[in-house]
Design an enzyme around this catalytic site. Structure first.
Site, PDB file in Angstrom:
ATOM      1  N   ARG A  57     115.365 122.802  29.301  1.00  0.00           N
ATOM      2  CA  ARG A  57     115.964 121.623  28.690  1.00  0.00           C
ATOM      3  C   ARG A  57     115.340 121.257  27.339  1.00  0.00           C
ATOM      4  O   ARG A  57     116.048 121.073  26.343  1.00  0.00           O
ATOM      5  CB  ARG A  57     115.809 120.399  29.634  1.00  0.00           C
ATOM      6  CG  ARG A  57     116.814 120.361  30.743  1.00  0.00           C
ATOM      7  CD  ARG A  57     116.184 119.735  31.978  1.00  0.00           C
ATOM      8  NE  ARG A  57     115.393 120.771  32.609  1.00  0.00           N
ATOM      9  CZ  ARG A  57     115.828 121.522  33.608  1.00  0.00           C
ATOM     10  NH1 ARG A  57     116.989 121.293  34.121  1.00  0.00           N
ATOM     11  NH2 ARG A  57     115.096 122.493  34.095  1.00  0.00           N
ATOM     12  N   THR A  58     114.013 121.129  27.317  1.00  0.00           N
ATOM     13  CA  THR A  58     113.367 120.592  26.112  1.00  0.00           C
ATOM     14  C   THR A  58     113.509 121.564  24.937  1.00  0.00           C
ATOM     15  O   THR A  58     113.892 121.172  23.835  1.00  0.00           O
ATOM     16  CB  THR A  58     111.879 120.309  26.407  1.00  0.00           C
ATOM     17  OG1 THR A  58     111.791 119.576  27.630  1.00  0.00           O
ATOM     18  CG2 THR A  58     111.231 119.519  25.299  1.00  0.00           C
ATOM     19  N   LYS A  85      97.707 138.260  22.188  1.00  0.00           N
ATOM     20  CA  LYS A  85      96.625 139.180  21.785  1.00  0.00           C
ATOM     21  C   LYS A  85      95.312 138.427  21.625  1.00  0.00           C
ATOM     22  O   LYS A  85      94.338 138.976  21.119  1.00  0.00           O
ATOM     23  CB  LYS A  85      96.971 139.844  20.453  1.00  0.00           C
ATOM     24  CG  LYS A  85      98.246 140.664  20.456  1.00  0.00           C
ATOM     25  CD  LYS A  85      98.464 141.218  19.050  1.00  0.00           C
ATOM     26  CE  LYS A  85      99.922 141.525  18.791  1.00  0.00           C
ATOM     27  NZ  LYS A  85     100.216 141.642  17.361  1.00  0.00           N
ATOM     28  N   ARG A 107     104.886 122.527  22.995  1.00  0.00           N
ATOM     29  CA  ARG A 107     104.594 122.305  24.423  1.00  0.00           C
ATOM     30  C   ARG A 107     103.378 123.149  24.757  1.00  0.00           C
ATOM     31  O   ARG A 107     103.346 124.354  24.455  1.00  0.00           O
ATOM     32  CB  ARG A 107     105.774 122.698  25.309  1.00  0.00           C
ATOM     33  CG  ARG A 107     105.382 122.711  26.780  1.00  0.00           C
ATOM     34  CD  ARG A 107     106.574 122.845  27.690  1.00  0.00           C
ATOM     35  NE  ARG A 107     107.357 121.625  27.723  1.00  0.00           N
ATOM     36  CZ  ARG A 107     108.339 121.406  28.601  1.00  0.00           C
ATOM     37  NH1 ARG A 107     108.653 122.324  29.498  1.00  0.00           N
ATOM     38  NH2 ARG A 107     109.019 120.275  28.579  1.00  0.00           N
ATOM     39  N   HIS A 135     104.901 113.306  27.907  1.00  0.00           N
ATOM     40  CA  HIS A 135     106.136 114.009  27.546  1.00  0.00           C
ATOM     41  C   HIS A 135     107.031 112.945  26.903  1.00  0.00           C
ATOM     42  O   HIS A 135     107.990 112.449  27.503  1.00  0.00           O
ATOM     43  CB  HIS A 135     106.787 114.591  28.808  1.00  0.00           C
ATOM     44  CG  HIS A 135     107.887 115.583  28.560  1.00  0.00           C
ATOM     45  ND1 HIS A 135     108.487 115.766  27.328  1.00  0.00           N
ATOM     46  CD2 HIS A 135     108.514 116.444  29.407  1.00  0.00           C
ATOM     47  CE1 HIS A 135     109.432 116.696  27.430  1.00  0.00           C
ATOM     48  NE2 HIS A 135     109.459 117.119  28.686  1.00  0.00           N
TER      49      HIS A 135
HETATM   50  N1   CP Z   1     112.356 117.964  31.705  1.00  0.00           N
HETATM   51  C1   CP Z   1     111.837 119.064  31.131  1.00  0.00           C
HETATM   52  O1   CP Z   1     110.865 119.005  30.374  1.00  0.00           O
HETATM   53  O2   CP Z   1     112.488 120.237  31.457  1.00  0.00           O
HETATM   54  P1   CP Z   1     112.126 121.660  30.887  1.00  0.00           P
HETATM   55  O3   CP Z   1     110.786 122.051  31.463  1.00  0.00           O
HETATM   56  O4   CP Z   1     113.228 122.565  31.342  1.00  0.00           O
HETATM   57  O5   CP Z   1     112.026 121.557  29.388  1.00  0.00           O
END
Ligand code: CP
Length: 310
Positions: A57-58, A85, A107, A135
């Site tokens: 999603r993100t 590496k 992320r 998040h």
């Molecule tokens: N909600 C969320 O962060 O989903 P993903 O891990 O798929 O990005």
């Protein structure tokens, strides 16, 4: 525009900044309904998605959001980059900065990784999830969805249920919802309710309630937000079996009936169906889980626009 270069967490965002993002997302959502889903706002800007953890999603919605604003997007993952590496995060970030990126969306499995990059790079940094810390874009899209459905963020009873200990989504939502005066019921097994939650809640103590009883959490709720059990972050057993977990902490139709008649059911995804949520609830009439996904595009467009569009 936002008077800041980076978006690192909800904790240091003001209510006005949050409302600015949500209002801008309200306007930009319309672009996704056009036959040609594109505006020239960020033409000439380069955005790098730097993902050290899996994401559907993100990562995808940041890419779609950037492309709808006409930015150039480059995706870098841990497995296909020189990180595999042994290159450090800092060297990776400096390398991307040297290519004149305007924004890095990161992320990372380590809490604080985006904050470290923000001190070292010329690019804007957006936190797309750091360890069990925050998040922020998920909490913003959740707030967008709640506001769309309920018309407000204040004076709501919100139950956040599940793996609180490992959840950056719970932390960011807790900061955001309590800033607006929503009452949040955090519910989990004693083993998945971290002691550190006390630190997060000290500022807005009157809005936060802790319970180990699912019945207490969902009773009269306007919003039920279920959290994924994050098996990948567990190296010990936090509950006897998945079946037992579902029995005490899973959301089924019977428990939904204890909430308000117009309750909405949320989940940030990905879901463990049959562990934290029953399939007929996830796909049922109260579920707004796919609305959350759609909101993710508009909210991320708004964040990119407000950080880079000036
Ligand atoms: N909600 C969320 O962060 O989903 P993903 O891990 O798929 O990005």
């Amino acid at each position: 525009m936002l008077n800041r270069k980076h978006l690192l967490g909800i904790e240091d965002l003001s209510r006005d900044e949050i409302l600015e993002i949500l209002d801008t997302a309200d306007s930009l959502q319309e672009v996704s309904t056009r036959p040609i889903k594109k505006v020239p706002t960020l033409r000439g800007k380069t955005i790098i998605n730097l993902f050290f953890e899996a994401s559907t999603r993100t990562r995808t919605s940041f890419e779609i959001a950037a492309k709808r604003l006409s930015a150039d997007v480059v995706n870098v993952s841990q497995s296909t980059s020189s990180v595999s590496k042994g290159e450090t995060l800092i060297d990776t970030a400096k390398t991307l900065d040297a290519m004149a990126a305007d924004c890095v969306v990161i992320r990372h499995f380590a809490s604080g990784a985006p904050h470290t990059l923000a001190k070292l790079t010329k690019a804007s940094i957006i936190n797309a999830g750091d360890g069990a810390h925050e998040h922020p874009t998920q909490a913003l899209l959740d707030a967008f969805t709640i506001r769309q459905r309920k018309g407000r963020l204040n004076d709501l009873r919100v139950a956040i249920i599940g793996d609180i200990a490992h959840s950056r989504v719970a932390r960011s939502n807790l900061h955001l919802l309590t800033k607006f005066g929503a009452h949040v019921w955090l519910c989990s097994t004693p083993t998945l309710m971290p002691a550190s939650v006390e630190k997060i809640i000290c500022e807005n103590r009157q809005f936060i309630h802790l319970t180990n009883s699912m019945e207490e959490a969902v009773h009269g709720a306007d919003v039920i937000m279920m959290l994924r059990i994050q098996f990948e972050r567990m190296n010990e057993s936090f509950f006897p079996t998945e079946r037992e977990y579902f029995r005490y902490f899973g959301l089924d139709r019977e428990r939904v009936e204890q909430a308000k008649p117009d309750v909405i059911i949320m989940h940030p995804g990905p879901m463990n169906r049959g562990v934290e949520i029953a399939t007929d609830v996830a796909d049922g009439p109260y579920s707004v889980i796919l609305d959350q996904v759609s909101a993710g595009v508009g909210v991320r467009m708004a964040i990119l626009y407000l950080l880079l569009g000036a």
